[in-house]
Structure formats: C-alpha cells, structure tokens
Design a protein around this motif. Structure first.
Motif, PDB file in Angstrom:
ATOM      1  N   ASP A  71       0.856  -1.152   0.056  1.00 21.90           N
ATOM      2  CA  ASP A  71       0.075  -0.034  -0.076  1.00 21.90           C
ATOM      3  C   ASP A  71       0.846   1.273  -0.092  1.00 21.90           C
ATOM      4  O   ASP A  71       0.475   2.091  -0.663  1.00 21.90           O
ATOM      5  N   SER A  72       1.976   1.360   0.563  1.00 26.15           N
ATOM      6  CA  SER A  72       2.824   2.304   0.609  1.00 26.15           C
ATOM      7  C   SER A  72       3.448   2.858  -0.874  1.00 26.15           C
ATOM      8  O   SER A  72       3.836   3.958  -0.937  1.00 26.15           O
ATOM      9  N   ARG A  74       1.625   2.370  -3.459  1.00 25.77           N
ATOM     10  CA  ARG A  74       0.425   2.860  -4.243  1.00 25.77           C
ATOM     11  C   ARG A  74       0.797   4.152  -4.596  1.00 25.77           C
ATOM     12  O   ARG A  74       0.988   5.166  -3.839  1.00 25.77           O
ATOM     13  N   ARG A  75       0.182   4.598  -5.843  1.00 28.16           N
ATOM     14  CA  ARG A  75       0.183   6.196  -6.164  1.00 28.16           C
ATOM     15  C   ARG A  75      -1.135   6.718  -5.770  1.00 28.16           C
ATOM     16  O   ARG A  75      -2.109   5.916  -5.763  1.00 28.16           O
ATOM     17  N   GLU A  76      -1.343   8.093  -5.517  1.00 23.99           N
ATOM     18  CA  GLU A  76      -2.630   8.709  -5.185  1.00 23.99           C
ATOM     19  C   GLU A  76      -3.398   8.645  -6.278  1.00 23.99           C
ATOM     20  O   GLU A  76      -4.871   8.565  -6.092  1.00 23.99           O
ATOM     21  N   TRP A  77      -2.967   8.441  -7.595  1.00 22.62           N
ATOM     22  CA  TRP A  77      -4.241   8.329  -8.762  1.00 22.62           C
ATOM     23  C   TRP A  77      -4.640   6.898  -8.695  1.00 22.62           C
ATOM     24  O   TRP A  77      -5.558   6.934  -9.655  1.00 22.62           O
ATOM     25  N   GLN A  78      -4.138   6.039  -8.149  1.00 19.76           N
ATOM     26  CA  GLN A  78      -4.642   4.732  -8.507  1.00 19.76           C
ATOM     27  C   GLN A  78      -5.644   4.525  -7.616  1.00 19.76           C
ATOM     28  O   GLN A  78      -5.824   4.668  -6.417  1.00 19.76           O
ATOM     29  N   LYS A  79      -6.968   3.763  -8.115  1.00 20.65           N
ATOM     30  CA  LYS A  79      -7.950   3.627  -7.551  1.00 20.65           C
ATOM     31  C   LYS A  79      -8.219   2.142  -6.680  1.00 20.65           C
ATOM     32  O   LYS A  79      -7.444   1.295  -7.286  1.00 20.65           O
TER      33      LYS A  79
END
Length: 116
Positions: A71-72, A74-79
């Motif tokens: 989870d760390s 992951r990008r902020e744009w990934q749903k």
C-alpha cells in the motif's frame, strides 16, 4: 470456501505471504522444489471469483513480480480494486437500458430513425 484437498495442501505445504483488503489469503509453497518454481495460490474470502484478486496480487500469483505491491508503493491516482459485477444486481446499467425502464433523456445529437 476452499475444498478439503486445498485446505489440507495449504496446511501441510503452504506458507502465508499476505492478505488483501477483501480478506483473500495468499500462499507460497514451503521449501525449494527441485527443478521448478514454488507454487503460489489464493484462498478466497467467500466465493471463488478470479476478479476478486487485485492487480498487485495477480502479478505475484503469476510470477510477474517477486513481491506484491504494498500500500505504501501505491500512487494517489490509483483507484482501489473492485470486483467485476457484470451479471449481478450491482452491474452498471446505462440510462435507457431496458432493465432501468428503457427511458433516457434526449440528447442534442440524438439518433433519429430513417423514415422512407
């Protein structure tokens, strides 16, 4: 629910690698099998549905990556992952679909049938 054979194999030879947000548990075969890669598998939380496996775990299951995406990373744009709801009561039905009454608002460039 996993079958008895899968649960027995998991208990005897499986090592828990992690779980996803849906509660699916991912395992890898313990030890170093001779001449092949260790098996990887999932025990679903509920109904066995392939679309319930998120992309990061799918890549891990198919030996595309050595470790699942955390989870760390992951990008902020990934749903967040969603299962495929096609064929269920939660399926998307566009305006005008027969199961939504068949009526929709007219659009400016709406289709008009040809009349001879």
């Amino acid at each position: 629910m996993a079958g008895f054979g899968t649960l027995l194999f998991t208990w005897l030879k499986g090592k828990l690698v992690g779980t996803d947000t849906a509660g699916n548990r991912y395992y890898i075969e313990r030890g170093k099998p001779a001449g092949r890669r260790p098996k990887r598998w999932v025990i679903y939380n509920g109904v066995a549905e392939a679309s319930a496996v998120p992309a990061e775990w799918h890549a891990w299951l198919h030996h595309t990556v050595d470790a699942p995406l955390t989870d760390s990373a992951r990008r902020e744009w990934q749903k967040p992952h969603q299962i495929n709801t096609t064929g269920t009561t939660d399926a998307y039905l566009p305006p005008g679909h027969d199961l939504r009454g068949g009526q929709r608002e007219r659009a400016a460039g709406d289709y008009e049938a040809w009349q001879p």
